[in-house]
Design a protein around this motif. Structure first.
Motif, PDB file in Angstrom:
ATOM      1  N   ALA A 225      10.958  12.509 -13.708  1.00 34.36           N
ATOM      2  CA  ALA A 225      10.328  11.472 -12.979  1.00 34.36           C
ATOM      3  C   ALA A 225      10.014  10.410 -13.484  1.00 34.36           C
ATOM      4  CB  ALA A 225       8.987  12.021 -12.288  1.00 34.36           C
ATOM      5  N   ALA A 226       9.620  10.473 -14.813  1.00 37.78           N
ATOM      6  CA  ALA A 226       9.132   9.206 -15.589  1.00 37.78           C
ATOM      7  C   ALA A 226      10.253   8.209 -15.866  1.00 37.78           C
ATOM      8  CB  ALA A 226       8.405   9.740 -16.885  1.00 37.78           C
TER       9      ALA A 226
ATOM     10  N   TRP B 131       4.181   6.537  -8.547  1.00 34.99           N
ATOM     11  CA  TRP B 131       4.137   7.393  -9.645  1.00 34.99           C
ATOM     12  C   TRP B 131       4.742   8.857  -9.484  1.00 34.99           C
ATOM     13  CZ3 TRP B 131       2.976   4.373 -13.782  1.00 34.99           C
ATOM     14  CH2 TRP B 131       2.403   3.573 -13.449  1.00 34.99           C
ATOM     15  N   GLU B 132       5.211   8.872  -8.227  1.00 32.87           N
ATOM     16  CA  GLU B 132       5.828  10.235  -7.747  1.00 32.87           C
ATOM     17  C   GLU B 132       7.486  10.051  -7.931  1.00 32.87           C
ATOM     18  OE1 GLU B 132       4.897  11.320  -3.837  1.00 32.87           O
ATOM     19  OE2 GLU B 132       2.599  10.760  -3.930  1.00 32.87           O
ATOM     20  N   PRO B 133       8.051  11.231  -8.252  1.00 28.41           N
ATOM     21  CA  PRO B 133       9.325  11.565  -8.460  1.00 28.41           C
ATOM     22  C   PRO B 133      10.025  11.054  -7.224  1.00 28.41           C
ATOM     23  CG  PRO B 133       8.445  13.602  -8.754  1.00 28.41           C
ATOM     24  CD  PRO B 133       7.302  12.601  -8.492  1.00 28.41           C
TER      25      PRO B 133
ATOM     26  N   GLN C  44       0.778  -1.316   0.056  1.00 32.09           N
ATOM     27  CA  GLN C  44      -0.008   0.032   0.007  1.00 32.09           C
ATOM     28  C   GLN C  44       0.754   1.179   0.000  1.00 32.09           C
ATOM     29  OE1 GLN C  44      -3.189   0.063  -0.747  1.00 32.09           O
ATOM     30  NE2 GLN C  44      -3.114  -2.294  -0.812  1.00 32.09           N
ATOM     31  N   ALA C  45       2.026   1.375   0.844  1.00 30.07           N
ATOM     32  CA  ALA C  45       2.868   2.636   0.738  1.00 30.07           C
ATOM     33  C   ALA C  45       3.638   2.798  -0.609  1.00 30.07           C
ATOM     34  CB  ALA C  45       3.930   2.088   1.680  1.00 30.07           C
ATOM     35  N   ALA C  46       3.775   1.613  -1.233  1.00 30.40           N
ATOM     36  CA  ALA C  46       4.570   1.497  -2.247  1.00 30.40           C
ATOM     37  C   ALA C  46       3.566   2.066  -3.692  1.00 30.40           C
ATOM     38  CB  ALA C  46       5.106   0.270  -2.885  1.00 30.40           C
ATOM     39  N   ARG C  47       2.422   1.488  -3.583  1.00 30.20           N
ATOM     40  CA  ARG C  47       1.388   2.082  -4.395  1.00 30.20           C
ATOM     41  C   ARG C  47       1.057   3.469  -4.411  1.00 30.20           C
ATOM     42  NH1 ARG C  47      -3.125  -3.055  -3.704  1.00 30.20           N
ATOM     43  NH2 ARG C  47      -2.376  -4.127  -5.531  1.00 30.20           N
TER      44      ARG C  47
ATOM     45  N   ARG D 186      12.250   1.037 -10.484  1.00 29.96           N
ATOM     46  CA  ARG D 186      12.460  -0.122  -9.955  1.00 29.96           C
ATOM     47  C   ARG D 186      11.405  -0.336  -8.908  1.00 29.96           C
ATOM     48  NH1 ARG D 186      17.322  -1.220  -5.786  1.00 29.96           N
ATOM     49  NH2 ARG D 186      16.682  -3.302  -5.193  1.00 29.96           N
ATOM     50  N   LEU D 187      10.962   0.719  -8.463  1.00 21.73           N
ATOM     51  CA  LEU D 187       9.578   0.655  -7.419  1.00 21.73           C
ATOM     52  C   LEU D 187       8.529  -0.254  -8.197  1.00 21.73           C
ATOM     53  CD1 LEU D 187       8.379   1.009  -4.486  1.00 21.73           C
ATOM     54  CD2 LEU D 187       7.891   3.341  -5.075  1.00 21.73           C
ATOM     55  N   ARG D 188       8.191   0.607  -9.322  1.00 20.23           N
ATOM     56  CA  ARG D 188       7.015   0.225  -9.937  1.00 20.23           C
ATOM     57  C   ARG D 188       7.082  -1.055 -10.413  1.00 20.23           C
ATOM     58  NH1 ARG D 188       2.195  -0.433 -11.048  1.00 20.23           N
ATOM     59  NH2 ARG D 188       1.511  -0.326 -13.180  1.00 20.23           N
ATOM     60  N   ALA D 189       8.279  -1.715 -10.780  1.00 20.37           N
ATOM     61  CA  ALA D 189       8.413  -3.116 -11.179  1.00 20.37           C
ATOM     62  C   ALA D 189       8.289  -4.105 -10.146  1.00 20.37           C
ATOM     63  CB  ALA D 189       9.898  -3.306 -11.802  1.00 20.37           C
ATOM     64  N   ALA D 190       8.657  -3.504  -8.927  1.00 18.59           N
ATOM     65  CA  ALA D 190       8.637  -4.303  -7.502  1.00 18.59           C
ATOM     66  C   ALA D 190       7.044  -4.475  -7.442  1.00 18.59           C
ATOM     67  CB  ALA D 190       9.339  -3.618  -6.505  1.00 18.59           C
ATOM     68  N   VAL D 191       6.303  -3.286  -7.503  1.00 19.70           N
ATOM     69  CA  VAL D 191       4.713  -3.183  -7.242  1.00 19.70           C
ATOM     70  C   VAL D 191       4.148  -4.234  -8.049  1.00 19.70           C
ATOM     71  CG1 VAL D 191       2.835  -1.880  -7.443  1.00 19.70           C
ATOM     72  CG2 VAL D 191       4.788  -1.139  -6.010  1.00 19.70           C
TER      73      VAL D 191
END
Length: 90
Positions: free
Chosen positions: A46-47, A20-22, A13-16, A54-59
Motif C-alpha cells: 500500500a505504501a 492513505w488507503e491501498p 475531499q474524496a481524494a483526502r 500519485r493520488l497523494r502527490a495530487a492532493v
C-alpha cells in the motif's frame, strides 16, 4: 469561479479520504487458490503503490495551490479595499 472552487473541494475531499488507503486491486482467482511463492507485505504494498503515491502527490499539489490562491485572494481584496477607500474620500 465559485462553482469551480466547490467542484474542486468536492474532489479534494474524496481524494483526502482515500489517499492513505491501498488502491483497488483485481479480484483473486475464482477458484480460491493463492499464488505460490513471494512475500505478502500489505503495508509495503500500500505504501509503495504508484497509484496511491500519485493520488497523494495530487492532493499535496492542490493543497499548495489552494494555499497560494488564498494568499493571492487576500492580497487582491486588500488592494481593492484600499483603492475603494481612497476613491470614496471627498
Amino acid at each position: 469561479m465559485l462553482r469551480s472552487a466547490c467542484d474542486l473541494d468536492n474532489v479534494l475531499q474524496a481524494a483526502r479520504q482515500v489517499q492513505w488507503e491501498p488502491a483497488p486491486t483485481a479480484q483473486a482467482d475464482t477458484d480460491g487458490r493463492r499464488s505460490q511463492g513471494g512475500h505478502n507485505d500489505p503495508t509495503a504494498t500500500a505504501a509503495l503503490d504508484e497509484r496511491r503515491l500519485r493520488l497523494r502527490a495530487a492532493v499535496q499539489a492542490v493543497e499548495g495551490t489552494l494555499l497560494r490562491s488564498a494568499v493571492a485572494f487576500a492580497s487582491a481584496r486588500e488592494e481593492l479595499q484600499d483603492a475603494l477607500a481612497v476613491w470614496q474620500k471627498p
